[in-house]
Design an enzyme around this catalytic site. Structure first.
Site, mmCIF file in Angstrom:
data_model
loop_
_atom_site.group_PDB
_atom_site.id
_atom_site.type_symbol
_atom_site.label_atom_id
_atom_site.label_comp_id
_atom_site.label_asym_id
_atom_site.label_seq_id
_atom_site.Cartn_x
_atom_site.Cartn_y
_atom_site.Cartn_z
ATOM 1 N N ILE A 10 1.007 -1.167 -0.057
ATOM 2 C CA ILE A 10 0.125 -0.087 0.008
ATOM 3 C C ILE A 10 0.828 1.283 -0.096
ATOM 4 O O ILE A 10 0.373 2.406 -0.378
ATOM 5 C CB ILE A 10 -0.883 0.090 1.219
ATOM 6 C CG1 ILE A 10 -2.236 0.846 0.955
ATOM 7 C CG2 ILE A 10 -0.298 0.368 2.514
ATOM 8 C CD1 ILE A 10 -3.416 0.701 1.808
ATOM 9 N N ASN A 23 -2.876 1.451 15.601
ATOM 10 C CA ASN A 23 -3.356 1.248 16.826
ATOM 11 C C ASN A 23 -4.134 2.569 17.528
ATOM 12 O O ASN A 23 -3.633 3.601 17.130
ATOM 13 C CB ASN A 23 -2.193 0.471 17.593
ATOM 14 C CG ASN A 23 -1.188 1.402 17.767
ATOM 15 O OD1 ASN A 23 -1.243 2.539 18.336
ATOM 16 N ND2 ASN A 23 -0.017 0.613 17.549
ATOM 17 N N VAL A 32 1.184 -2.880 8.508
ATOM 18 C CA VAL A 32 1.216 -2.013 7.517
ATOM 19 C C VAL A 32 1.207 -0.776 8.233
ATOM 20 O O VAL A 32 1.762 0.482 7.620
ATOM 21 C CB VAL A 32 -0.235 -2.120 6.924
ATOM 22 C CG1 VAL A 32 -1.475 -1.612 7.911
ATOM 23 C CG2 VAL A 32 -0.552 -1.056 5.727
ATOM 24 N N ASP A 33 0.887 -0.591 9.569
ATOM 25 C CA ASP A 33 1.375 0.680 10.385
ATOM 26 C C ASP A 33 2.809 1.092 10.145
ATOM 27 O O ASP A 33 3.173 2.072 9.887
ATOM 28 C CB ASP A 33 0.786 0.359 11.815
ATOM 29 C CG ASP A 33 0.759 1.628 12.555
ATOM 30 O OD1 ASP A 33 0.711 1.697 13.794
ATOM 31 O OD2 ASP A 33 0.914 2.901 12.032
ATOM 32 N N TYR A 120 -4.493 -8.064 14.518
ATOM 33 C CA TYR A 120 -5.488 -8.094 15.226
ATOM 34 C C TYR A 120 -6.487 -9.388 15.136
ATOM 35 O O TYR A 120 -7.698 -9.456 15.837
ATOM 36 C CB TYR A 120 -6.295 -6.891 15.043
ATOM 37 C CG TYR A 120 -5.836 -5.719 15.630
ATOM 38 C CD1 TYR A 120 -4.604 -5.925 16.571
ATOM 39 C CD2 TYR A 120 -6.368 -4.521 15.473
ATOM 40 C CE1 TYR A 120 -4.293 -4.602 17.070
ATOM 41 C CE2 TYR A 120 -5.856 -3.222 16.231
ATOM 42 C CZ TYR A 120 -4.749 -3.472 17.065
ATOM 43 O OH TYR A 120 -4.381 -2.348 17.697
HETATM 44 N N1 APR Z 1 0.590 -3.039 2.186
HETATM 45 C C1 APR Z 1 -0.685 -3.365 2.360
HETATM 46 N N2 APR Z 1 -1.236 -4.346 3.285
HETATM 47 C C2 APR Z 1 -0.398 -4.786 4.106
HETATM 48 C C3 APR Z 1 1.068 -4.131 4.364
HETATM 49 C C4 APR Z 1 1.426 -3.259 3.202
HETATM 50 N N3 APR Z 1 2.752 -2.986 3.343
HETATM 51 N N4 APR Z 1 1.638 -4.720 5.401
HETATM 52 C C5 APR Z 1 0.679 -5.553 5.825
HETATM 53 N N5 APR Z 1 -0.452 -5.631 5.187
HETATM 54 C C6 APR Z 1 -1.857 -6.113 5.332
HETATM 55 C C7 APR Z 1 -1.785 -7.347 6.422
HETATM 56 O O1 APR Z 1 -1.355 -8.452 5.374
HETATM 57 C C8 APR Z 1 -3.127 -7.571 6.650
HETATM 58 O O2 APR Z 1 -3.815 -8.225 5.666
HETATM 59 O O3 APR Z 1 -2.745 -5.234 6.116
HETATM 60 C C9 APR Z 1 -3.490 -6.125 6.948
HETATM 61 C C10 APR Z 1 -3.616 -5.563 8.294
HETATM 62 O O4 APR Z 1 -2.643 -6.333 9.232
HETATM 63 P P1 APR Z 1 -1.847 -5.662 10.310
HETATM 64 O O5 APR Z 1 -0.902 -4.441 9.486
HETATM 65 O O6 APR Z 1 -1.206 -6.432 11.163
HETATM 66 O O7 APR Z 1 -3.198 -4.623 10.973
HETATM 67 P P2 APR Z 1 -4.031 -5.126 11.763
HETATM 68 O O8 APR Z 1 -4.359 -6.572 11.820
HETATM 69 O O9 APR Z 1 -5.207 -4.092 11.726
HETATM 70 O O10 APR Z 1 -3.614 -4.769 13.346
HETATM 71 C C11 APR Z 1 -3.080 -3.598 13.706
HETATM 72 O O11 APR Z 1 -0.996 -3.870 14.222
HETATM 73 O O12 APR Z 1 0.933 -3.004 13.005
HETATM 74 C C12 APR Z 1 -0.024 -3.167 14.253
HETATM 75 O O13 APR Z 1 0.278 -0.935 14.876
HETATM 76 C C13 APR Z 1 -0.617 -1.931 14.565
HETATM 77 O O14 APR Z 1 -1.074 -2.448 16.629
HETATM 78 C C14 APR Z 1 -1.653 -2.435 15.195
HETATM 79 C C15 APR Z 1 -2.203 -3.661 14.808
#
Ligand code: APR
Length: 367
Positions: A10, A23, A32-33, A120
């Site tokens: 992304i 978060n 992704v964060d 999550y």
């Molecule tokens: N581009 C697109 N999608 C991505 C990327 C990227 N670079 N990196 C990860 N993803 C996808 C993951 O494969 C997943 O499908 O984003 C989706 C959400 O995954 P997470 O990033 O783990 O987010 P989430 O499940 O909402 O958990 C949020 O994770 O990173 C921490 O700070 C964040 O505490 C928060 C928690």
């Protein structure tokens, strides 16, 4: 307006806004964060500090800084606890609040990750379903192009039974449309052949009709075809075939009809509005207005297929619409086979079809 599924990082998307699965502290993290903060640079964190966090289900917007996108919309998804703690409502709110912010800030293009489906723990297919439902209901009322960004293998798949149905179709190359269309077997030529049969039974001389049908089936030019049929009409005895001939004349008069004229005629015949048609085709308004305003518009095959799906055309009419634009359905083209599969099941939902096209790495309907 269009919704597309794309496989990408992304942080590489060039959109007006990308959405961050953050978060509640908004001070960065993993997944992704972490990727977004790394790509945006330290100024993003500095701005986030000033936001004083974000509640689960809510969203806040910042600049994009070193990212190719102008804005980052930070939303906080629910942690999955089995599904009985309001997780779905909170996840829906993440998408709807983010879209509302994108609208407020004049974004025309927005990219979402699958919020909450990583750390999550939200089940991926459920998480995708919520995303698609919230985004498509927003797009029924608003013009925006939205991308759901799939990151890495395994982050998305279609229903296993659907996958195996389509895989066997693609490997067996059996027709997804039923009998595969023979050359010249479009509705018009079939109409002529059935007309020839009815004239055979009632008229003394059929030589002229044979010429007409053979000529038509040999695909002479539209003008020659009309002349042939006009003289056949004059020569044909006024029998029970006269109403068929009226039908033939009317159908032949449409030969001069351009693709966009045929399209607009069919939309009217179906009692659809233009907006209904282009939204169900996953097309954007600008693209549709180009088709509407240019009598000689030359559409891509995927555009014709998307419009045929939007109008729920049966195979024969879809074949005619494609022919009008110079294309044909093919049982050797995986995209046509997949679309044919959905049509044969009576499923004209463009998003269902696009999920399957995406799963099989084929171009999607719409644009
Ligand atoms: N581009 C697109 N999608 C991505 C990327 C990227 N670079 N990196 C990860 N993803 C996808 C993951 O494969 C997943 O499908 O984003 C989706 C959400 O995954 P997470 O990033 O783990 O987010 P989430 O499940 O909402 O958990 C949020 O994770 O990173 C921490 O700070 C964040 O505490 C928060 C928690």
């Amino acid at each position: 307006m269009p919704l597309f599924i794309v496989e990408n990082d992304i942080t590489k998307m060039t959109c007006d806004a990308i959405v961050n699965a953050a978060n509640s502290s908004l001070l960065g993290g993993g997944g992704v964060d972490g990727a977004i903060h790394r790509a945006a640079g330290p100024k993003l964190l500095a701005e986030c500090r000033g936001l004083h966090g974000c509640k689960t289900g809510d969203a806040k917007i910042t600049g994009g800084y070193d990212l190719p996108s102008r804005y980052v919309i930070h939303t906080v998804g629910p942690v999955w606890n089995g599904g009985s703690y309001g997780e779905e409502e909170l996840l829906r709110s993440c998408y709807s609040r983010s879209l509302a912010l994108a609208l407020e800030y004049g974004c025309e293009t927005v990219a979402f990750p699958l919020i909450s489906t990583g750390v999550y723990g939200y089940p991926k297919r459920e998480g995708f379903r919520v995303a698609r439902e919230e985004i498509t209901s927003f797009l029924e009322e608003h013009d925006m192009t939205v991308y759901i960004v799939i990151f890495g293998a395994g982050a998305f798949d279609i229903d296993p039974d659907l996958r195996s149905d389509i895989s066997s179709l693609l490997s067996g190359r059996s027709s997804a449309y039923g009998s595969s269309p023979k050359p010249g077997s479009s509705g018009l030529f079939r109409g002529l052949r059935s007309l020839k049969r009815s004239v055979d039974e009632s008229a003394a001389s059929v030589s002229m009709e044979e010429e007409v049908c053979e000529a038509v089936c040999d695909k002479v030019s539209a003008r020659e075809m009309r002349e042939c049929a006009a003289s056949a009409a004059a020569a044909m005895p006024m029998t029970g075939a006269s109403s068929d001939m009226a039908d033939l004349k009317e159908r032949l008069s449409m030969l001069d009809e351009s693709f966009s004229q045929m399209l607009l005629r069919k939309i009217d015949e179906l009692g659809m509005t233009d907006v209904e048609c282009y939204k169900k085709a996953n097309l954007d308004r600008k693209h549709f207005s180009k088709i509407r305003s240019d009598r000689n518009y030359r559409p891509k095959k995927m555009t014709v297929l998307a419009l045929g799906v939007a109008m729920k055309l049966p195979k024969s009419e879809l074949t005619e619409l494609l022919m009008k634009a110079g294309y044909a359905l093919s049982d050797s083209d995986p995209t046509d086979v997949i679309i044919g599969y959905f049509i044969s099941k009576g499923n004209y939902n463009v998003y269902d079809i696009n999920e399957a096209l995406f799963a099989f790495d084929r171009p999607m309907l719409g644009a």
